[in-house]
Design an enzyme around this catalytic site. Sequence first.
Site, PDB file in Angstrom:
ATOM      1  N   SER A 159      61.738  55.807  47.819  1.00  0.00           N
ATOM      2  CA  SER A 159      61.998  55.905  49.257  1.00  0.00           C
ATOM      3  C   SER A 159      60.740  56.325  50.007  1.00  0.00           C
ATOM      4  O   SER A 159      60.117  57.338  49.670  1.00  0.00           O
ATOM      5  CB  SER A 159      63.089  56.938  49.524  1.00  0.00           C
ATOM      6  OG  SER A 159      64.330  56.423  49.136  1.00  0.00           O
ATOM      7  N   MET A 216      68.086  60.519  43.070  1.00  0.00           N
ATOM      8  CA  MET A 216      69.263  59.664  42.841  1.00  0.00           C
ATOM      9  C   MET A 216      68.905  58.338  42.179  1.00  0.00           C
ATOM     10  O   MET A 216      69.587  57.332  42.383  1.00  0.00           O
ATOM     11  CB  MET A 216      69.965  59.396  44.187  1.00  0.00           C
ATOM     12  CG  MET A 216      70.336  60.647  44.952  1.00  0.00           C
ATOM     13  SD  MET A 216      70.991  60.220  46.582  1.00  0.00           S
ATOM     14  CE  MET A 216      70.917  61.827  47.401  1.00  0.00           C
ATOM     15  N   SER A 217      67.825  58.332  41.426  1.00  0.00           N
ATOM     16  CA  SER A 217      67.378  57.052  40.846  1.00  0.00           C
ATOM     17  C   SER A 217      66.625  57.294  39.544  1.00  0.00           C
ATOM     18  O   SER A 217      66.796  58.325  38.894  1.00  0.00           O
ATOM     19  CB  SER A 217      66.458  56.331  41.849  1.00  0.00           C
ATOM     20  OG  SER A 217      65.261  57.062  42.015  1.00  0.00           O
ATOM     21  N   HIS A 239      63.787  50.870  52.022  1.00  0.00           N
ATOM     22  CA  HIS A 239      63.561  50.019  50.841  1.00  0.00           C
ATOM     23  C   HIS A 239      63.580  48.562  51.326  1.00  0.00           C
ATOM     24  O   HIS A 239      64.637  48.025  51.650  1.00  0.00           O
ATOM     25  CB  HIS A 239      64.651  50.236  49.788  1.00  0.00           C
ATOM     26  CG  HIS A 239      64.558  51.559  49.091  1.00  0.00           C
ATOM     27  ND1 HIS A 239      63.998  51.704  47.834  1.00  0.00           N
ATOM     28  CD2 HIS A 239      64.904  52.803  49.482  1.00  0.00           C
ATOM     29  CE1 HIS A 239      64.038  52.979  47.474  1.00  0.00           C
ATOM     30  NE2 HIS A 239      64.589  53.671  48.464  1.00  0.00           N
ATOM     31  N   ALA A 266      61.410  59.609  45.607  1.00  0.00           N
ATOM     32  CA  ALA A 266      61.436  60.791  46.473  1.00  0.00           C
ATOM     33  C   ALA A 266      62.428  61.756  45.843  1.00  0.00           C
ATOM     34  O   ALA A 266      63.471  61.336  45.353  1.00  0.00           O
ATOM     35  CB  ALA A 266      61.899  60.382  47.867  1.00  0.00           C
ATOM     36  N   TYR A 315      74.510  54.513  43.877  1.00  0.00           N
ATOM     37  CA  TYR A 315      75.384  54.863  45.014  1.00  0.00           C
ATOM     38  C   TYR A 315      75.556  53.719  45.996  1.00  0.00           C
ATOM     39  O   TYR A 315      76.441  53.753  46.848  1.00  0.00           O
ATOM     40  CB  TYR A 315      74.876  56.123  45.739  1.00  0.00           C
ATOM     41  CG  TYR A 315      73.525  55.984  46.401  1.00  0.00           C
ATOM     42  CD1 TYR A 315      73.357  55.249  47.570  1.00  0.00           C
ATOM     43  CD2 TYR A 315      72.399  56.607  45.869  1.00  0.00           C
ATOM     44  CE1 TYR A 315      72.127  55.110  48.175  1.00  0.00           C
ATOM     45  CE2 TYR A 315      71.163  56.485  46.462  1.00  0.00           C
ATOM     46  CZ  TYR A 315      71.031  55.736  47.621  1.00  0.00           C
ATOM     47  OH  TYR A 315      69.797  55.596  48.216  1.00  0.00           O
ATOM     48  N   GLU A 316      74.701  52.683  45.902  1.00  0.00           N
ATOM     49  CA  GLU A 316      74.876  51.523  46.778  1.00  0.00           C
ATOM     50  C   GLU A 316      76.077  50.689  46.351  1.00  0.00           C
ATOM     51  O   GLU A 316      76.491  49.776  47.049  1.00  0.00           O
ATOM     52  CB  GLU A 316      73.620  50.655  46.761  1.00  0.00           C
ATOM     53  CG  GLU A 316      72.410  51.296  47.389  1.00  0.00           C
ATOM     54  CD  GLU A 316      71.163  50.446  47.207  1.00  0.00           C
ATOM     55  OE1 GLU A 316      71.036  49.414  47.869  1.00  0.00           O
ATOM     56  OE2 GLU A 316      70.313  50.815  46.355  1.00  0.00           O
ATOM     57  N   ASN A 329      61.435  67.439  50.024  1.00  0.00           N
ATOM     58  CA  ASN A 329      62.193  68.560  50.630  1.00  0.00           C
ATOM     59  C   ASN A 329      62.463  69.608  49.561  1.00  0.00           C
ATOM     60  O   ASN A 329      62.410  69.311  48.365  1.00  0.00           O
ATOM     61  CB  ASN A 329      63.535  68.045  51.182  1.00  0.00           C
ATOM     62  CG  ASN A 329      64.375  67.359  50.123  1.00  0.00           C
ATOM     63  OD1 ASN A 329      64.101  66.215  49.744  1.00  0.00           O
ATOM     64  ND2 ASN A 329      65.374  68.057  49.624  1.00  0.00           N
ATOM     65  N   HIS A 377      70.129  51.455  43.765  1.00  0.00           N
ATOM     66  CA  HIS A 377      70.711  52.749  43.390  1.00  0.00           C
ATOM     67  C   HIS A 377      72.175  52.561  43.037  1.00  0.00           C
ATOM     68  O   HIS A 377      72.867  51.733  43.628  1.00  0.00           O
ATOM     69  CB  HIS A 377      70.611  53.747  44.546  1.00  0.00           C
ATOM     70  CG  HIS A 377      69.228  53.937  45.097  1.00  0.00           C
ATOM     71  ND1 HIS A 377      68.692  53.101  46.039  1.00  0.00           N
ATOM     72  CD2 HIS A 377      68.284  54.873  44.814  1.00  0.00           C
ATOM     73  CE1 HIS A 377      67.458  53.509  46.337  1.00  0.00           C
ATOM     74  NE2 HIS A 377      67.186  54.580  45.604  1.00  0.00           N
ATOM     75  N   HIS A 383      67.958  61.885  55.047  1.00  0.00           N
ATOM     76  CA  HIS A 383      67.160  60.758  54.550  1.00  0.00           C
ATOM     77  C   HIS A 383      65.935  60.489  55.437  1.00  0.00           C
ATOM     78  O   HIS A 383      64.873  60.121  54.935  1.00  0.00           O
ATOM     79  CB  HIS A 383      68.049  59.519  54.440  1.00  0.00           C
ATOM     80  CG  HIS A 383      67.391  58.354  53.764  1.00  0.00           C
ATOM     81  ND1 HIS A 383      66.849  58.439  52.489  1.00  0.00           N
ATOM     82  CD2 HIS A 383      67.166  57.083  54.179  1.00  0.00           C
ATOM     83  CE1 HIS A 383      66.327  57.258  52.160  1.00  0.00           C
ATOM     84  NE2 HIS A 383      66.513  56.423  53.165  1.00  0.00           N
TER      85      HIS A 383
END
Length: 350
Positions: free
Chosen positions: A89, A275-276, A120, A172, A144-145, A299, A142, A313
């Site tokens: 990201s 998350m990846s 992306h 990220a 979650y997509e 973060n 991902h 995000h």
Amino acid sequence: MHVTSKYVGGSASAGRTISSSITDHTPIHTHTHTHTHKHKHTSGNSTSQHHSFIMHSKEHISHDEYQKTADWLRSHTKHRPLVAIICGSGLGMLADTLKCQDSFDYSDIPGFPQSTVQGHAGRLVFGELKGKSCVCMQGRFHMYEGHSLIKTTFPIRVFKLMGVETLIVTNAAGSLADGLQPGDIMIIKDHINFPGLVGLNPLCGPNDEKFGPRFPAMSGCYDKGLRSLMMEIAKQMGVAGLVQEGVYAMVGGPNFETIAEAKLLHRLGVDAVGMSTAPEVVVATHCGLRVFGLSLITNKVVKSYEDSESVNHEGVLEVGRLRSQTVQQLVTELISTMEINNNENTKIVS
Ligand SMILES: O=P(O)(O)O[C@@H]1C[C@H](O)[C@@H](CO)O1
């Protein structure tokens, strides 16, 4: 080890106070953001995507299907990459630095899934970095997509069939470790694949022996030689103070962590969470690719009930943009310096 490149913008001294341009090697402070998210719309059929996610453990992609996509790409580009890079990201600009580009929207590549996340681009870019042929994913997939993990990792096996030998993954991530600040760069030493630990693993289902064994080892999946080469490069660039090794944990997302979850991850020894990456690395290691991974810390994960900050995000993408040049320089120098087998795959087909 000898690192030859010269860098512009890096301070001569290592340490956290390295100063350069405001957009580059300086510490980055995050803010609480209140923007609403804008998601890209794709032409993909969300119902079938959702269906394939639910059916993840039964879904199977045949060797022929991977081969068809690899053949299509080989017939549409002159490049024969030995290195593949997945941009996390906010880090897609890395692909823009490739020379002699051939680029393809994912929607035009037979068999390719579609990227739906803001930040992306959804493009595969072939080109040269310091004279070495590379392929760059400007946008990853991902879980979650709604993609199945088989689809999420589809490009990795395509790259393998195209002759790629080394995979560089970037992402990220939020930091749990007190010593990792937003803007820092973490070389991934190891990962904890939380979805994988409960059976959400792209290798579930029939094993394709042509790619690798049923029970692949994952110890040492992040190549030690490339990790120490990157530390050396960071020193030469004068950014060693921004770079350290750590353990990445993949969670399913798409929500960021609750405070209790953050405390749990911290207690487990996780340095950064995202998350990846883990599924891609598992599939790459299974088929024998050498892997290097890098997390840009975007973060701090909120792990105190007293803390009023929250992550979003847009903030993640912003830090990606601010540090993109440093990440680009590090990855470019790694590719330029690392040993790559010099077989006919490196040649450009005329
Ligand atoms: O593709 P990566 O892992 O870099 O993306 C991270 C994790 C989520 O997709 C997103 C959260 O902001 O950034």
